[in-house]
Write a protein that holds these residues in place. Structure first.
Motif: not given
Length: 176
Positions: A66-67, A75-77, A79, A135-139
Motif C-alpha cells: 500500500k502506498a 507512506e509505503m507499507k 503487510t 507489516s513493514y512501513k517506510e516513509v
C-alpha cells in the motif's frame, strides 16, 4: 601484496567459509530435528499422468503493498497476513527483508529504497504465527521525494527471502 597481508586475507576467507558451512549445517540439523523436509521435489507425477495438486501456503498467505502520497512524503507499507493454521517462515540470506521501488506511469524505475542502505550478511528467519500479520512501513520525504513526487504512479515491493508463498516478481500497486 606482502605475504603477511595475503595470509590474513586467506585466513579471513577460510574463517568465513567455515562459518557459512557450520551455519548451513546447523540450519539443516534444526530442520531435520523438527521433521521438516530440506529438499524440494520437482516434476513429480502421480499415476495416470496427473500432476498432483500443490498444497502450499501460497493461497492462504497474502502480501499486500500500500502506498499513499501526501504533500511532503509518501507512506509505503507491506503487510503479510498468515491466514493458515500453521506458522510460516521466511528464510533470509541477509538483514534485508524487503525492498521497495517507486515507478512512473510507464513502470520505469524512479526510486529504490535499498539503494542507499547496507545490510548485515547473515542467515536469519522471519516467522509469522498462524492467523497473524506482519507489516513493514517506510516513509520517503525530503529532497528525494520532492524530485519524484509528481512522477510516481506505482509502487513495487519485494520480499527478499525464500518461502513457498513469495512471488519473486514482486507485488505492484497503484499509488493513492
Amino acid at each position: 601484496m606482502k605475504k603477511g597481508t595475503l595470509g590474513i586475507i586467506l585466513a579471513v576467507v577460510i574463517l568465513f567459509a567455515g562459518f557459512y558451512y557450520f551455519a548451513q549445517a546447523s540450519l539443516n540439523t534444526k530442520a531435520e530435528e523438527s521433521g521438516k523436509k530440506i529438499t524440494r521435489e520437482t516434476n513429480t507425477k502421480q499415476k495416470l499422468g496427473k500432476q498432483p495438486k500443490k498444497k502450499t501456503a501460497s493461497k492462504k498467505v497474502t502480501v499486500k503493498p500500500k502506498a499513499v502520497k501526501k504533500d511532503d512524503s509518501i507512506e509505503m507499507k507491506i503487510t503479510i497476513k498468515n491466514n493458515t493454521k500453521k506458522d510460516v517462515t521466511i528464510e533470509h540470506s541477509s538483514g534485508q527483508v524487503f525492498d521497495i521501488q517507486l515507478l512512473d506511469a510507464n513502470k520505469n524505475l524512479l526510486y529504490t529504497w535499498s539503494a542507499d542502505k547496507s545490510f548485515i550478511q547473515m542467515l536469519s528467519t522471519t516467522e509469522i504465527k498462524a492467523g497473524k500479520s506482519l507489516s513493514y512501513k517506510e516513509v520517503l520525504s525530503g529532497e528525494v521525494y520532492e524530485n519524484i513526487k509528481d512522477k510516481v504512479v506505482y509502487m513495487k515491493v519485494y520480499l527478499t527471502g525464500t518461502a513457498d508463498f513469495i512471488n519473486a516478481d514482486g507485488y505492484i500497486v497503484k499509488v493513492k
